[in-house]
Enzyme design. Structure first.
Site, mmCIF file in Angstrom:
data_model
loop_
_atom_site.group_PDB
_atom_site.id
_atom_site.type_symbol
_atom_site.label_atom_id
_atom_site.label_comp_id
_atom_site.label_asym_id
_atom_site.label_seq_id
_atom_site.Cartn_x
_atom_site.Cartn_y
_atom_site.Cartn_z
ATOM 1 N N GLN A 18 27.765 -75.971 51.259
ATOM 2 C CA GLN A 18 28.199 -76.188 49.877
ATOM 3 C C GLN A 18 29.128 -77.386 49.665
ATOM 4 O O GLN A 18 28.972 -78.117 48.690
ATOM 5 C CB GLN A 18 28.890 -74.904 49.374
ATOM 6 N N GLU A 141 34.142 -71.318 53.380
ATOM 7 C CA GLU A 141 34.956 -71.106 52.176
ATOM 8 C C GLU A 141 36.205 -70.235 52.375
ATOM 9 O O GLU A 141 37.334 -70.662 52.126
ATOM 10 C CB GLU A 141 34.045 -70.445 51.120
ATOM 11 N N ASP A 170 35.014 -74.703 49.218
ATOM 12 C CA ASP A 170 33.760 -75.463 49.326
ATOM 13 C C ASP A 170 33.579 -76.498 48.221
ATOM 14 O O ASP A 170 33.781 -77.685 48.418
ATOM 15 C CB ASP A 170 32.571 -74.492 49.290
ATOM 16 N N GLY A 249 52.958 -69.608 35.219
ATOM 17 C CA GLY A 249 53.692 -70.739 34.667
ATOM 18 C C GLY A 249 54.883 -70.187 33.907
ATOM 19 O O GLY A 249 55.376 -69.096 34.198
ATOM 20 N N GLY A 250 55.299 -70.901 32.881
ATOM 21 C CA GLY A 250 56.427 -70.421 32.095
ATOM 22 C C GLY A 250 56.007 -69.402 31.046
ATOM 23 O O GLY A 250 56.838 -68.877 30.309
#
Ligand code: COA
Length: 418
Positions: A18, A141, A170, A249-250
């Site tokens: 892949q 992978e 991959d 995140g925030g």
């Protein structure tokens, strides 16, 4: 603009599985002439892996090798190596992702390739980079996801490290390689000299896991990570924990149940509490009293009881399908989306219209679905075609290299090509 952006670029696709094929497929979509060089005994292993129709190239192969030509040749035979060297002399790019050392064992190490064609750019994917103590490992992978920091930070805190469904090791490595190759082409066009471009799957996964490296440093300084579900009521160790479906995140977020979740495994939305949109979020979910309540008004105040808040939002979602919920929430600018199944994605008319999912034709298989280019251009639209059969273009490519009919017949007779 009518000519494809990479028209005239010749690529030898000496790749399998892949990571490499994903890169060269993108080059082919954008107009490069990509010749897939495959083993004579069955070609790329993915032709036979996970087949859904007996004796027909598997979707694993067809979805990674469209718009290419196939040359089936034994490059370990002297005559086959000669063909390979002729190809190298006339190519712009060679991409390979064999096990470490395989190119050297074939007598096609970088020094030799560079000598044969100093303009050529060699793209190489390996599991680990050359400085790694694991540089000799064969890698697929999930091995890369484990080594790149994705697995240890994915999943729930009370479960084991978890592999993502997305091909971070991959296809992602192939995309990184593509960026490197195009960069090297720009420099080659200025200097006339090619170079070797290497991408390790561990590095490519790590590059996408960079926020977790951020979190490791914050954890070491503070002892906690305020946006993780473990804060403030749970425990932190000395390494970034798995945060379940937390936003990362925030903006706190979570996967929330919608109408029908009891029977439909994908009746969920992803709901994000955007700090600057708190008031409208409260209005959207019918909780205007939360807007100024000190227990709710700031992210810090909400975090200790964030799961109670999510549970209340789930009560609001209980009589709405995921699509109905998103239709309401979008009018209040709440960042959210339905959790889509692959069945829904395959049938999605918008993804078909944009060319992100396309139906193509392949000789033995008939029509099948594949992903189209996720990169859209104003001046050109990639035309996705089916993948080649093994050796479908062997004679054509040999003729292009100057082999006459007798010479080609001889190569067939000696089983150097099929
Ligand atoms: N003619 C003759 N021999 C050929 C050939 C051809 N056209 N194409 C490949 N071969 C040979 C190779 O030279 C190699 O021979 P060697 O072992 O004697 O040196 C042999 O076929 C097998 O190569 P390879 O496909 O690399 O080995 P594998 O099937 O055992 O391993 C991987 C597969 C994917 C594990 C390994 O290639 C790898 O780790 N690659 C780097 C990381 C990567 O890209 N992983 C896959 C991500 S999808």
């Amino acid at each position: 603009m009518s000519e494809k952006p990479l028209a005239g670029i010749k690529v030898i696709d000496f790749t399998g599985v892949q990571a490499g094929p994903a890169c060269t497929q993108l080059l082919a979509w954008f107009g490069a002439d990509v010749i897939k060089v495959e083993r004579t005994n069955g070609g790329d292993v993915t032709r036979r892996q996970l087949r859904d129709i007996p004796d027909v190239d598997a979707l694993y192969f067809t979805m990674l090798n469209s718009n290419k030509r196939s040359l089936a040749i034994n490059t370990k035979a002297p005559e086959g190596k000669e063909v390979m060297e002729k190809l190298i002399r006339g190519a712009d790019i060679l991409v390979e992702n064999f096990a470490p050392g395989a190119m050297d064992r074939m007598g096609l190490g970088w020094d030799h390739i560079h000598e044969l064609n100093p303009r050529l750019i060699l793209g190489s994917v390996k599991g680990f980079n050359e400085d790694s103590p694991w540089s000799d490992l064969k890698v697929y992978e999930n091995v890369a996801q484990a080594a790149g920091g994705a697995a240890s930070t994915t999943g729930f805190w009370d479960g084991p490290p978890t592999i993502s469904g997305a091909a971070l090791g991959d296809s992602n490595s192939g995309m990184h390689l593509m960026i490197g190759l195009l960069t090297a082409i720009i420099q080659r066009n200025a200097t006339g000299v090619g170079q070797k471009v290497s991408v390790s799957m561990q590095d490519a996964v790590l590059n996408l896991s960079r926020v977790k490296l951020r979190d490791q440093q914050r954890l070491e300084r503070l002892g906690y990570l305020e946006e993780y579900p473990q804060y403030p009521n749970g425990e932190f160790g000395d390494a970034v924990p798995r945060g379940g479906n937390a936003g990362g995140g925030g903006q706190p977020g979570w996967v929330l149940k919608c109408k029908g979740w009891e029977t439909d495994p994908n009746a969920y939305i992803y709901f994000t509490i955007q700090e600057q949109n708190w008031a409208r979020t409260c209005e959207a979910i019918g909780k205007p009293e939360w807007i100024d309540d000190p227990e709710y008004a700031t992210a810090r105040a909400r975090q200790p009881h964030i799961f109670d808040i999510f549970a209340d939002i789930e009560k609001w979602l209980a009589d709405k399908t995921k699509y109905e919920a998103v239709d309401i929430l979008r009018t209040y600018e709440v960042p959210c989306a339905p959790v889509l199944s692959m069945k829904e994605i395959a049938a999605d008319p918008a993804l078909r219209k944009s060319g992100s999912v396309v139906e193509v034709e392949q000789k033995d298989r008939g029509t099948y679905l594949t992903v189209g280019s996720p990169i859209k251009f104003s001046g050109f639209t990639p035309d996705i075609t089916g993948s080649p059969l093994l050796g479908e273009h062997t004679d054509e490519v040999l003729a292009d290299l100057g082999y006459d009919a007798d010479a080609i017949a001889k190569l067939h007779a000696g089983q150097v090509v099929v």
